[in-house]
Motif scaffolding. Structure first.
Motif, PDB file in Angstrom:
ATOM      1  N   ASP A 199       0.838  -1.200   0.000  1.00 24.31           N
ATOM      2  CA  ASP A 199       0.000   0.000   0.000  1.00 24.31           C
ATOM      3  C   ASP A 199       0.871   1.248   0.000  1.00 24.31           C
ATOM      4  OD1 ASP A 199      -2.822  -1.198   0.627  1.00 24.31           O
ATOM      5  OD2 ASP A 199      -1.494  -2.104   2.118  1.00 24.31           O
ATOM      6  N   GLU A 200       0.339   2.307  -0.596  1.00 22.40           N
ATOM      7  CA  GLU A 200       1.050   3.580  -0.593  1.00 22.40           C
ATOM      8  C   GLU A 200       0.044   4.718  -0.738  1.00 22.40           C
ATOM      9  OE1 GLU A 200       2.307   4.581  -5.109  1.00 22.40           O
ATOM     10  OE2 GLU A 200       3.380   2.896  -4.225  1.00 22.40           O
ATOM     11  N   ARG A 201       0.512   5.912  -0.469  1.00 22.82           N
ATOM     12  CA  ARG A 201      -0.310   7.112  -0.667  1.00 22.82           C
ATOM     13  C   ARG A 201       0.433   8.067  -1.584  1.00 22.82           C
ATOM     14  NH1 ARG A 201      -3.365   9.799   4.226  1.00 22.82           N
ATOM     15  NH2 ARG A 201      -4.828   8.189   3.524  1.00 22.82           N
ATOM     16  N   GLN A 202      -0.276   8.588  -2.583  1.00 25.20           N
ATOM     17  CA  GLN A 202       0.260   9.592  -3.498  1.00 25.20           C
ATOM     18  C   GLN A 202      -0.584  10.858  -3.396  1.00 25.20           C
ATOM     19  OE1 GLN A 202       0.312   8.130  -7.493  1.00 25.20           O
ATOM     20  NE2 GLN A 202       1.303   6.203  -6.967  1.00 25.20           N
ATOM     21  N   THR A 203       0.049  11.985  -3.636  1.00 27.07           N
ATOM     22  CA  THR A 203      -0.675  13.257  -3.698  1.00 27.07           C
ATOM     23  C   THR A 203      -0.287  13.979  -4.968  1.00 27.07           C
ATOM     24  OG1 THR A 203      -0.709  13.475  -1.281  1.00 27.07           O
ATOM     25  CG2 THR A 203      -1.130  15.462  -2.576  1.00 27.07           C
TER      26      THR A 203
END
Length: 244
Positions: A199-203
């Motif tokens: 899992d990861e978060r991008q903005t």
């Protein structure tokens, strides 16, 4: 809780999951733009935010002396392997477009497929000035952004999926104010046939065409904008900037 940094999960399989985006036509379009801007074969350049290196490899095969830069170790590992499979020696370097400094000024820099969207608003002007400083006079900077309309209306807030035999990706998006946040889950097939989850978060930050053109002028460029592959600007806007 999303634990991974941007492209820690997606970096190794990005090109695989995007193999239907028209890479061949896209890369030829960029090569033609470099030629139209007077960048001759043998010219030296940097492919910033190179990901798994498709465009870097295309520039190399077209006769340019180019290397790739990306912030994701996972993306760079895949880029090295894919170049090796094609018999290409290309240098790949870990670096951030906002702070990277070239070893000597170059003829061109590219930042393709939303690389600029990942730069926060307060850092974009300084990043553009740094890019300009890394170019020779008359050097060319070609990049694109996902348009404001795309991020607000098409991506917006929702769930998207990309399913392949060796990897599956889910995007959970939320657009608020001047940015879109992507919570990404990737299931990648291992050698034993089982799938491993990451899992990861991008903005991504939302930019308008006029806003970027004004910043490019302030950074020392003469610039123009067009739609992706010369078409409309609804989803993607391509900027060609020349150092004054």
């Amino acid at each position: 809780m999303i634990k991974g940094n941007a492209y820690s999960a997606l970096g190794g399989v990005f090109e695989y999951l995007n193999n239907d985006c028209g890479y061949e036509q896209w890369s030829q379009y960029l090569i033609n733009k470099l030629a139209a801007c007077g960048v001759k074969k043998g010219g030296c350049g940097v492919d910033m935010g190179c990901g798994n290196g498709y465009f870097t490899r295309a520039f190399k095969k077209a006769g340019y002396d180019v290397y790739g830069v990306d912030i994701s170790p996972e993306a760079l590992t895949a880029a090295v392997e894919l170049s090796r499979r094609e018999g290409l020696y290309i240098q790949y370097i870990s670096g951030d477009i906002s702070t990277f400094r070239t070893n000597g000024k170059v003829d061109f820099i590219t930042a393709i497929n939303d690389c600029i969207n990942y730069i926060p608003h307060k850092k974009l002007l300084s990043a553009l000035k740094r890019i300009c400083a890394n170019l020779k006079k008359g050097g060319v900077f070609i990049f694109d952004v996902s348009s404001e309309k795309k991020l607000r209306e098409k991506v917006g807030t929702g769930v998207f999926a990309d399913d392949g035999e060796d990897a599956t990706c889910l995007w959970f998006t939320e657009t608020d104010g001047e940015k879109t946040v992507f919570d990404v889950t990737v299931f990648k097939r291992r050698g034993d046939g089982l799938y491993e989850r990451a899992d990861e978060r991008q903005t991504q930050y939302i930019y308008g065409e006029t806003q970027i053109l004004n910043l490019l002028k302030e950074a020392g460029f003469s610039a123009c904008a067009e739609g992706h592959l010369g078409g409309g600007k609804e989803d993607r806007i391509v900027f060609t900037a020349v150092k004054l």
